[in-house]
Design a protein around this motif. Sequence first.
Motif, PDB file in Angstrom:
ATOM      1  N   ARG A  43     -78.406 104.277  24.352  1.00  0.00           N
ATOM      2  CA  ARG A  43     -77.878 102.989  23.891  1.00  0.00           C
ATOM      3  C   ARG A  43     -77.600 102.047  25.052  1.00  0.00           C
ATOM      4  O   ARG A  43     -77.935 100.861  24.995  1.00  0.00           O
ATOM      5  CB  ARG A  43     -76.601 103.219  23.074  1.00  0.00           C
ATOM      6  N   VAL A  61     -78.235  96.947  15.641  1.00  0.00           N
ATOM      7  CA  VAL A  61     -78.774  98.135  14.959  1.00  0.00           C
ATOM      8  C   VAL A  61     -78.172  98.222  13.554  1.00  0.00           C
ATOM      9  O   VAL A  61     -78.885  98.481  12.578  1.00  0.00           O
ATOM     10  CB  VAL A  61     -78.494  99.419  15.767  1.00  0.00           C
ATOM     11  N   PRO A  68     -83.329 101.700  14.272  1.00  0.00           N
ATOM     12  CA  PRO A  68     -82.339 102.769  14.461  1.00  0.00           C
ATOM     13  C   PRO A  68     -82.810 103.754  15.525  1.00  0.00           C
ATOM     14  O   PRO A  68     -83.982 103.746  15.911  1.00  0.00           O
ATOM     15  CB  PRO A  68     -82.282 103.437  13.087  1.00  0.00           C
ATOM     16  N   CYS A  69     -81.900 104.598  15.979  1.00  0.00           N
ATOM     17  CA  CYS A  69     -82.295 105.620  16.947  1.00  0.00           C
ATOM     18  C   CYS A  69     -83.204 106.636  16.249  1.00  0.00           C
ATOM     19  O   CYS A  69     -83.255 106.720  15.030  1.00  0.00           O
ATOM     20  CB  CYS A  69     -81.071 106.301  17.558  1.00  0.00           C
ATOM     21  N   TRP A  76     -83.556 105.605  21.651  1.00  0.00           N
ATOM     22  CA  TRP A  76     -84.349 104.555  21.031  1.00  0.00           C
ATOM     23  C   TRP A  76     -85.712 104.512  21.700  1.00  0.00           C
ATOM     24  O   TRP A  76     -85.842 104.749  22.901  1.00  0.00           O
ATOM     25  CB  TRP A  76     -83.661 103.198  21.187  1.00  0.00           C
TER      26      TRP A  76
END
Length: 126
Positions: A43, A61, A68-69, A76
């Motif tokens: 992040r 996000v 999204p992750c 990411w």
Amino acid sequence: MIALHQHTTTRGDCETLLAFVPAAPLYLFGRIEMTAEPRLMGRKDAAAYCGIAESTFSLWVATHKMPPCIPGTRKWDRRAIDAKLDDIGGLTPDDKEDPYDKWVRENSSETDLQKWRSERNAKRGK
């Protein structure tokens, strides 16, 4: 811009310039050195990559401005972020619209026949 590394070799008393070679990927004497940026990032790195604060990245996000992750991780994908930024910036064409719907939207003006019918039906009280 491609970074170049200068490599030399030493044999005995003389030093020889081998070459200027690209930095990524660099194949050197049977060993591979990778200096390119990793595709996945956390992040903090993702926020820095976008040039925004971590809290702003988290908000983006949550509001679906950023992808999204990757499920099961806290990472990411750099390409997913690039694609989302391209989409937000209008750099990707809007191919999602059905060709017929696009044609109807572009040609939605009423034809002379349709105008005549509308006027006739209005006179008849329909």
